[in-house]
Scaffold this active site. Structure first.
Site, mmCIF file in Angstrom:
data_model
loop_
_atom_site.group_PDB
_atom_site.id
_atom_site.type_symbol
_atom_site.label_atom_id
_atom_site.label_comp_id
_atom_site.label_asym_id
_atom_site.label_seq_id
_atom_site.Cartn_x
_atom_site.Cartn_y
_atom_site.Cartn_z
ATOM 1 N N LYS A 45 30.521 76.887 56.055
ATOM 2 C CA LYS A 45 31.154 77.467 57.248
ATOM 3 C C LYS A 45 32.661 77.568 57.032
ATOM 4 C CE LYS A 45 30.647 78.646 61.689
ATOM 5 N NZ LYS A 45 31.860 79.491 61.754
ATOM 6 N N SER A 70 31.446 85.903 69.588
ATOM 7 C CA SER A 70 32.830 85.433 69.571
ATOM 8 C C SER A 70 32.774 83.919 69.441
ATOM 9 C CB SER A 70 33.575 85.853 70.842
ATOM 10 O OG SER A 70 34.930 85.446 70.764
ATOM 11 N N ASN A 128 39.165 83.230 54.155
ATOM 12 C CA ASN A 128 38.833 84.173 55.220
ATOM 13 C C ASN A 128 40.107 84.767 55.834
ATOM 14 O OD1 ASN A 128 37.751 85.561 57.361
ATOM 15 N ND2 ASN A 128 36.839 83.789 58.361
ATOM 16 N N CYS A 131 38.854 86.696 60.610
ATOM 17 C CA CYS A 131 38.124 86.299 61.817
ATOM 18 C C CYS A 131 38.722 86.989 63.037
ATOM 19 C CB CYS A 131 38.150 84.790 62.022
ATOM 20 S SG CYS A 131 37.220 84.322 63.503
ATOM 21 N N LYS A 165 37.716 87.121 52.160
ATOM 22 C CA LYS A 165 36.828 87.863 53.059
ATOM 23 C C LYS A 165 37.675 88.786 53.914
ATOM 24 C CE LYS A 165 32.830 87.373 56.044
ATOM 25 N NZ LYS A 165 31.850 86.417 56.617
ATOM 26 N N GLY A 251 26.794 93.086 55.827
ATOM 27 C CA GLY A 251 26.729 93.928 57.013
ATOM 28 C C GLY A 251 25.514 94.827 57.052
ATOM 29 N N THR A 274 23.646 88.400 60.584
ATOM 30 C CA THR A 274 22.807 88.504 61.789
ATOM 31 C C THR A 274 21.336 88.248 61.499
ATOM 32 O OG1 THR A 274 24.326 90.049 62.872
ATOM 33 C CG2 THR A 274 22.040 90.067 63.621
#
Length: 313
Positions: A45, A70, A128, A131, A165, A251, A274
């Site tokens: 994470k 979110s 990252n 975000c 990312k 994605g 997802t």
């Protein structure tokens, strides 16, 4: 038989699939499930310097064509993932370990990177820059000067190959500008694209109410609805990055078909968000089998046979 193996940052993966850094990876129990799945790797994470509860719920809702979230970077704090990385069995696990860092400031990223460098571990860092769900914190990936400055500070500290990312881009000029920055950083070995499409709004027709609570209902879009945006970003960077720099596609992957398209667009590996959230780690067995069947039907024996070879009119 077909070969799904690949390599990122000089490290071999037995197959191209793993989780996106927001999904199924906050706690050791989830990471263990990824280890026991048919994924080719795993990533932790996105870690901030300190523990974060994240945004108030509801903060994730599945939609007919994907999802809106979110989350707000809920995580256990970087020391939790550093400890996990220190205890990871690199010798007996064929899956390399990726670690995602998402400092709320450049100073936080520097401090976290320094700790990982001091530990001298074989894990690969993915930082990252994208975000969209932390109130008051704009995405670094949309500020070209700040992103270049951050990379010039972080890259010499990391020393080893690492990745970033990125958010989705929608303008050719932005593809050009970001690729130029990435190409300046010798040990920046890969880009992961895309993070969720930021600041969508999903509204319940009957109740006339936003579906998620944070930010007045604004959240990142993921899943099937962002496939074409993701493919464009993958292909744009595949075309523009210097030889040897890789693209990890993320994605819209709900089956082997979309994974095939990501590789055709130029992806060297594919992360799942997802669909992993909805289906769980058993998804990796299904998507792996489906991609193998597609490759066999098309006569491809390895990913190199078709990577980046999308035809244009």
């Amino acid at each position: 038989m077909v070969d799904l193996s690949t390599s990122i940052a000089g490290v071999s993966l037995p197959n191209l699939f793993f989780n996106a850094s927001g999904v199924w990876c906050q706690h050791e129990s989830e990471l263990k499930e990824l280890l026991n799945s048919e994924s080719g790797s795993l990533i932790t994470k996105s870690a901030t310097f300190e523990y974060r509860e994240g945004n108030p719920s509801p903060r994730y809702v599945p939609l007919p064509a994907g999802s809106i979230n979110s989350m707000g970077l809920p995580n256990e704090g970087y020391e939790y993932y550093l400890n996990y990385a220190k205890n990871y069995d690199y010798t007996n696990n064929v899956k390399p370990l990726f670690v995602s860092l998402s400092g709320l400031s450049l100073q936080d990223n520097v401090k976290m990177v320094e700790q990982f460098v001091a530990a001298d571990l074989p894990c690969i860092l993915e930082i990252n820059f994208s975000c969209p769900n932390v109130p008051g914190k704009p995405q670094l990936g949309y500020d070209m000067d700040a992103m270049e400055n951050a990379l010039k500070v972080l890259a010499p500290i990391v020393k080893k190959p690492f990745g970033i990312k990125l958010p989705p881009y929608f303008d050719i000029a932005h593809f050009d500008a970001v690729a130029a920055i990435v190409n300046k950083i010798d040990n920046l070995a890969f880009v992961t694209c895309v993070n969720s499409v930021g600041n969508g709004l999903a509204i319940d027709f009957e109740t006339e109410t936003a579906l998620i609570k944070p930010k007045d209902g604004f959240g990142g879009l993921g899943g099937a609805m962002i496939l074409n945006t993701a493919l464009a970003n993958v292909n744009a960077f595949h075309r523009r990055l210097n030889e040897g720099k890789k693209v990890i596609g993320v994605g819209g992957v709900t089956s082997g078909k979309e994974a095939f398209l990501h590789v055709l667009a130029g992806a060297s590996a594919v992360q799942i968000g997802t669909q992993l959230k909805e289906e769980g780690p058993v998804f990796f067995a299904r998507v792996k089998k489906e991609l193998e069947e597609i490759m066999q039907a098309k006569g491809y024996k390895s990913l190199d046979d078709f990577r980046g070879k999308v035809k244009t009119l």
